[in-house]
Design a protein around this motif. Structure first.
Motif, PDB file in Angstrom:
ATOM      1  N   MET A 199       0.845  -1.186   0.000  1.00  0.00           N
ATOM      2  CA  MET A 199       0.000   0.000   0.000  1.00  0.00           C
ATOM      3  C   MET A 199       0.886   1.242   0.000  1.00  0.00           C
ATOM      4  N   GLN A 200       0.482   2.213  -0.778  1.00  0.00           N
ATOM      5  CA  GLN A 200       1.186   3.491  -0.839  1.00  0.00           C
ATOM      6  C   GLN A 200       0.213   4.597  -0.449  1.00  0.00           C
ATOM      7  N   ILE A 201       0.668   5.519   0.386  1.00  0.00           N
ATOM      8  CA  ILE A 201      -0.128   6.699   0.711  1.00  0.00           C
ATOM      9  C   ILE A 201       0.564   7.879   0.054  1.00  0.00           C
ATOM     10  N   ARG A 202      -0.224   8.663  -0.668  1.00  0.00           N
ATOM     11  CA  ARG A 202       0.328   9.807  -1.380  1.00  0.00           C
ATOM     12  C   ARG A 202      -0.696  10.928  -1.437  1.00  0.00           C
ATOM     13  N   LYS A 203      -0.230  12.114  -1.822  1.00  0.00           N
ATOM     14  CA  LYS A 203      -1.131  13.247  -1.987  1.00  0.00           C
ATOM     15  C   LYS A 203      -2.040  13.015  -3.183  1.00  0.00           C
ATOM     16  N   GLU A 204      -3.253  13.491  -3.069  1.00  0.00           N
ATOM     17  CA  GLU A 204      -4.213  13.417  -4.174  1.00  0.00           C
ATOM     18  C   GLU A 204      -3.668  14.197  -5.369  1.00  0.00           C
ATOM     19  N   THR A 205      -3.967  13.694  -6.574  1.00  0.00           N
ATOM     20  CA  THR A 205      -3.702  14.429  -7.804  1.00  0.00           C
ATOM     21  C   THR A 205      -5.037  14.707  -8.475  1.00  0.00           C
ATOM     22  N   ALA A 206      -5.031  15.579  -9.480  1.00  0.00           N
ATOM     23  CA  ALA A 206      -6.268  15.899 -10.206  1.00  0.00           C
ATOM     24  C   ALA A 206      -6.886  14.644 -10.827  1.00  0.00           C
ATOM     25  N   ALA A 207      -6.042  13.708 -11.217  1.00  0.00           N
ATOM     26  CA  ALA A 207      -6.539  12.473 -11.842  1.00  0.00           C
ATOM     27  C   ALA A 207      -7.253  11.551 -10.848  1.00  0.00           C
ATOM     28  N   ASP A 208      -7.146  11.821  -9.556  1.00  0.00           N
ATOM     29  CA  ASP A 208      -7.745  10.957  -8.528  1.00  0.00           C
ATOM     30  C   ASP A 208      -9.183  11.313  -8.175  1.00  0.00           C
ATOM     31  N   SER A 209      -9.688  12.441  -8.644  1.00  0.00           N
ATOM     32  CA  SER A 209     -10.969  12.933  -8.124  1.00  0.00           C
ATOM     33  C   SER A 209     -12.123  11.953  -8.324  1.00  0.00           C
ATOM     34  N   ASP A 210     -12.231  11.325  -9.495  1.00  0.00           N
ATOM     35  CA  ASP A 210     -13.329  10.365  -9.711  1.00  0.00           C
ATOM     36  C   ASP A 210     -13.180   9.146  -8.803  1.00  0.00           C
ATOM     37  N   ALA A 211     -11.957   8.654  -8.652  1.00  0.00           N
ATOM     38  CA  ALA A 211     -11.727   7.492  -7.787  1.00  0.00           C
ATOM     39  C   ALA A 211     -12.040   7.831  -6.334  1.00  0.00           C
ATOM     40  N   ILE A 212     -11.685   9.054  -5.913  1.00  0.00           N
ATOM     41  CA  ILE A 212     -11.985   9.472  -4.540  1.00  0.00           C
ATOM     42  C   ILE A 212     -13.492   9.521  -4.322  1.00  0.00           C
ATOM     43  N   THR A 213     -14.221  10.029  -5.307  1.00  0.00           N
ATOM     44  CA  THR A 213     -15.685  10.058  -5.202  1.00  0.00           C
ATOM     45  C   THR A 213     -16.233   8.642  -5.063  1.00  0.00           C
ATOM     46  N   THR A 214     -15.751   7.724  -5.884  1.00  0.00           N
ATOM     47  CA  THR A 214     -16.218   6.333  -5.831  1.00  0.00           C
ATOM     48  C   THR A 214     -15.921   5.707  -4.469  1.00  0.00           C
ATOM     49  N   VAL A 215     -14.692   5.871  -3.984  1.00  0.00           N
ATOM     50  CA  VAL A 215     -14.311   5.314  -2.685  1.00  0.00           C
ATOM     51  C   VAL A 215     -15.218   5.873  -1.588  1.00  0.00           C
ATOM     52  N   THR A 216     -15.466   7.176  -1.626  1.00  0.00           N
ATOM     53  CA  THR A 216     -16.277   7.821  -0.585  1.00  0.00           C
ATOM     54  C   THR A 216     -17.713   7.332  -0.626  1.00  0.00           C
ATOM     55  N   VAL A 217     -18.303   7.273  -1.816  1.00  0.00           N
ATOM     56  CA  VAL A 217     -19.683   6.779  -1.951  1.00  0.00           C
ATOM     57  C   VAL A 217     -19.785   5.359  -1.411  1.00  0.00           C
ATOM     58  N   GLU A 218     -18.873   4.488  -1.829  1.00  0.00           N
ATOM     59  CA  GLU A 218     -18.915   3.086  -1.404  1.00  0.00           C
ATOM     60  C   GLU A 218     -18.696   2.936   0.097  1.00  0.00           C
ATOM     61  N   ALA A 219     -17.789   3.710   0.651  1.00  0.00           N
ATOM     62  CA  ALA A 219     -17.476   3.585   2.079  1.00  0.00           C
ATOM     63  C   ALA A 219     -18.646   3.999   2.969  1.00  0.00           C
ATOM     64  N   PHE A 220     -19.416   4.985   2.533  1.00  0.00           N
ATOM     65  CA  PHE A 220     -20.490   5.502   3.373  1.00  0.00           C
ATOM     66  C   PHE A 220     -21.869   4.970   2.993  1.00  0.00           C
ATOM     67  N   LYS A 221     -21.961   4.201   1.923  1.00  0.00           N
ATOM     68  CA  LYS A 221     -23.241   3.755   1.372  1.00  0.00           C
ATOM     69  C   LYS A 221     -24.154   3.071   2.386  1.00  0.00           C
ATOM     70  N   THR A 222     -23.607   2.259   3.253  1.00  0.00           N
ATOM     71  CA  THR A 222     -24.446   1.480   4.172  1.00  0.00           C
ATOM     72  C   THR A 222     -24.373   1.957   5.622  1.00  0.00           C
ATOM     73  N   LEU A 223     -23.689   3.067   5.871  1.00  0.00           N
ATOM     74  CA  LEU A 223     -23.589   3.562   7.242  1.00  0.00           C
ATOM     75  C   LEU A 223     -24.854   4.317   7.634  1.00  0.00           C
ATOM     76  N   GLU A 224     -25.491   3.857   8.682  1.00  0.00           N
ATOM     77  CA  GLU A 224     -26.737   4.474   9.131  1.00  0.00           C
ATOM     78  C   GLU A 224     -26.549   5.909   9.587  1.00  0.00           C
ATOM     79  N   VAL A 225     -25.361   6.240  10.103  1.00  0.00           N
ATOM     80  CA  VAL A 225     -25.117   7.594  10.604  1.00  0.00           C
ATOM     81  C   VAL A 225     -24.806   8.581   9.485  1.00  0.00           C
ATOM     82  N   SER A 226     -24.731   8.102   8.265  1.00  0.00           N
ATOM     83  CA  SER A 226     -24.392   8.952   7.122  1.00  0.00           C
ATOM     84  C   SER A 226     -25.639   9.360   6.353  1.00  0.00           C
TER      85      SER A 226
END
Length: 166
Positions: free
Chosen positions: A1-28
């Protein structure tokens, strides 16, 4: 695993990760992806990191400036932090949090605050405080971590992007 700063090319992937991560959380209310987009558009993503595995973005964390009613400067809000469900419970979120907190300290931040699960964030050194509050959030879900041991007094206000609904 690599942790790095976001780039402009990451924005769609970040949106996907965020949607999927919070999709089933009742507090969200499932608006976290809109918060990140609004923070980015406002130039308020002080630190935005991705976790990548085999070229795939699997996690993301955002840190943005907050305002404190007592005038204290250089405090930041952590969140949202997201990890794709199939990669959760593998230390990715913790690695993102630790790296982000290190980077905050490097830029001279005085502290960090967040809203989160009471059982998770204490292991990083976050604690509940009666000195600093966030309107509408129960004390047990609001956490602070001063980097100089001084907890500000009063109210904290996250960036207006946190009100984004679309």
């Amino acid at each position: 695993m690599q942790i790095r700063k976001e780039t402009a090319a990451d924005s769609d992937a970040i949106t996907t990760v965020t949607v999927e991560a919070f999709k089933t959380l009742e507090v969200s209310d499932q608006t976290e992806q809109f918060v990140i987009i609004a923070l980015r558009k406002a130039g308020a993503l002080t630190i935005s990191l991705v976790a990548e595995m085999s070229g795939e973005v699997v996690g993301h964390i955002a840190f943005s400036p907050v305002t404190l009613s007592d005038g204290t400067q250089n405090w930041y809000g952590l969140g949202p932090v997201s990890v794709l469900p199939k990669f959760q419970k593998q230390g990715i979120g913790a690695a993102l949090i630790n790296e982000g907190l290190s980077m905050l300290k490097e830029i001279g931040a005085a502290g960090c605050a967040l809203v989160g699960h009471p059982g998770y964030y204490k292991r990083f050194g976050f604690k509940n405080s009666t000195d600093l509050t966030l309107d509408g959030v129960p004390q047990e879900a609001f956490f602070v971590m001063p980097f100089n041991e001084r907890i500000p007094q009063g109210k904290i206000f996250f960036h207006e992007a946190f009100l984004a609904k679309s």
